[in-house]
Design an enzyme around this catalytic site. Sequence first.
Site, short mmCIF file in Angstrom:
data_model
loop_
_atom_site.label_atom_id
_atom_site.label_comp_id
_atom_site.label_asym_id
_atom_site.label_seq_id
_atom_site.Cartn_x
_atom_site.Cartn_y
_atom_site.Cartn_z
CB SER A 126 -0.70 0.05 1.20
OG SER A 126 -1.67 1.22 1.37
CG ASN A 128 -1.52 7.15 2.92
OD1 ASN A 128 -1.99 6.88 4.40
ND2 ASN A 128 -1.13 8.55 1.85
CG HIS A 158 2.45 16.36 1.06
ND1 HIS A 158 1.63 16.29 -0.20
CD2 HIS A 158 2.79 14.95 1.95
CE1 HIS A 158 1.13 14.60 0.40
NE2 HIS A 158 1.77 14.29 1.31
CE LYS A 162 5.23 14.50 -1.31
NZ LYS A 162 6.07 13.36 -1.29
#
Length: 265
Positions: A126, A128, A158, A162
């Site tokens: 997964s 997330n 975010h 990032k």
Amino acid sequence: MKVGLIGFGKTGRAVASVLLKSERTRLQWVLRKSPTPTIETAAGVLGIASDTPGLIHCVDDMDAGHFLDRHPVDVIVDFSSADGLTYYGHEAARRGIAIVSAVSAYPENKLRLLHRLATSTRVLHSPNITLGVNFLMMAAKVLKNIAPQVDIEIVEEHFKSKPEVSGTAKVIAGTLGLEEDSIKTVRAGGIIGVHEILFGFPHQTVRLKHESISREAFGNGIVFALDNLPRQRAGLFTVEDLMRPYFTLDDPEGRWRDLPRYATA
């Protein structure tokens, strides 16, 4: 359940803290890239009292086969990088050790490796693994099935440093049949992670939104995955596979009455 954790960055440490505090998991060890000058434990680094403190090892200390023989576990939880799978994958599968990977982006050759490993052991991947994001994606798919022509927009937020588009946002886009370049991004301050799916109807708007308050949410998702992993010998699974039984609203026979529940405490 005896657990080994690969990856001890910010998210890995948050996951370790949840595993150390859970009554259902015993964190046997942590593997990371950088060596430690002294013997350290995850519990010691995090300031958590635990009977299984999770001794920290370096991947360069020994090859995966010898390491897993000396330090056997029931499942490996991977929060490292795409290269981590190359180190432990085959040796874990040979021993029937389950693999739960939350690596956000695998190249195509590593995805093929995951499929091969899943013929020998249980593999869950997964990008997330938070329960909220996976619920959001399932709910979004249901709504799109109801209204396939609806306008859909994806917004992800975010922390300021990032650089790349969120891997989770890319997965959401792919799930809903949208192009990755349609994702809207926001970078500000120390936002951990926000994903929003906007459904624009002619006379109404539906917004599905998930916000990560702390990285421990990933640890809660891991515990849910470990509690709900199918008991069969091998197979490739997603969190959606594990959540699907909970989407039954009418359950006259009580089929999911005894399923493990997500712990909110």
